[in-house]
Scaffold this active site. Sequence first.
Site, mmCIF file in Angstrom:
data_model
loop_
_atom_site.group_PDB
_atom_site.id
_atom_site.type_symbol
_atom_site.label_atom_id
_atom_site.label_comp_id
_atom_site.label_asym_id
_atom_site.label_seq_id
_atom_site.Cartn_x
_atom_site.Cartn_y
_atom_site.Cartn_z
ATOM 1 N N ASP A 181 -7.590 6.319 5.047
ATOM 2 C CA ASP A 181 -7.383 4.886 5.759
ATOM 3 C C ASP A 181 -8.942 4.835 6.538
ATOM 4 O OD1 ASP A 181 -5.225 4.243 4.635
ATOM 5 O OD2 ASP A 181 -4.176 4.715 6.353
ATOM 6 N N HIS A 188 1.516 3.970 7.229
ATOM 7 C CA HIS A 188 1.158 4.820 6.138
ATOM 8 C C HIS A 188 1.285 6.025 6.314
ATOM 9 C CE1 HIS A 188 -2.570 2.151 4.491
ATOM 10 N NE2 HIS A 188 -1.476 1.958 4.013
ATOM 11 N N SER A 240 0.652 -1.381 -0.060
ATOM 12 C CA SER A 240 0.066 -0.017 -0.113
ATOM 13 C C SER A 240 0.771 1.332 -0.068
ATOM 14 C CB SER A 240 -0.893 0.073 1.154
ATOM 15 O OG SER A 240 -0.254 0.059 2.420
#
Lengths: 179, 187
Positions: free
Chosen positions: A122, A96, A57
């Site tokens: 998210d 992230h 990701s």
Amino acid sequence: MNVMSETFQALRTMRKRQLAHQVINLGLIITSALMIWKFLMVVTHSESPVVVVLSGSMEPAFQRGDILFLWLGSAPFRIGEIVVFKIEGRDIPIVHRVIKVHEKHDGTTDVLTKGDNNDVDDRGLYAPDQRWLNKKHIIGRAVGYLPYVGMVTIIMNDYPYLKYALIGLLGIFVLTSRE
Amino acid sequence: MHSWTFRLNALFTFTVTVLAFLSALNALSVAFYKPVPVATIENVKLNRLPGSGPKRPNAEARVMFDMSADLRSLFTWNTKLVFLYVTAEYSTELNRLNQVVIWDYVIENVKDAQLTVGKSQTLLLPRHHNEYPLVDQGRGIRSSADNVTLYLNWCTMPVVGFISRQREGKTEFKFPETWEKLAAASK
């Protein structure tokens, strides 16, 4: 099989003292690894100072199997930082990037994250009804990067027998090696 | 003593040691390197205000800007990629600091590190390029008298070593209190 019998012979011919010495050696290796880990935890303020990237990701920045070194510290969270966070009810931490910061007047901060390679933020990954991340969710910020090496742990997690075999082999190696 | 396991172990240990040493040297070799990036951001315009209705919990706007950057100096032998992003920053009654990403772009090659984005020159950004609306937490961005500042930021990802962040080039603009009028005018 030659190796096996040689190993066995080596263990059998050892005197008691030497055997004890080797066992202590093995213990020393294990405890110093633990000490280094705990020491890093104290220095970085992070409960997990080293993490392995498990998903794509964050591509192209991070690939699966890359290693990140984390630092938590006490500085406020800022936009663009790559953070590792844990969500209640999920075991695996997520790596992230911070795309939104809202810092209140009392110093508490709401943060929103997104994977570079994801199309949406998210919120879908957070707990139900959770709209923001706070300090308590974040276990570290990525400060150092080492590619590929984490693949070893991914492979060992995918094939647990390989892990036991490797640990056993290393144990025997330490026990039988002589100065 | 010189069994094949012993030799294999020695070879493995040596390889790992050399790799670790070279990686550390590589990371340290750029630790004191000072890049000289050039970056400007200007001509901010508010485009479309989809969240301007009073019933929406969060005020929202689309922001347009002109930008030019020469980030070639960021690319050393230890640069994997540069993550370029534009942030809007302001303070409101609710928050002493708000930071929102409104645009981002991944530069993977030094050849792509010179870029211009704006109305005069339209650059095609095929991959790894995102635009986001500027969504406030609450509606303070409308009533707060503060200016909104746009920054051009980047995050340099190493081949191996330290991740670093920098910002350059800022521009300020003010949100109008009555958005409806502006929305009508910008059509």
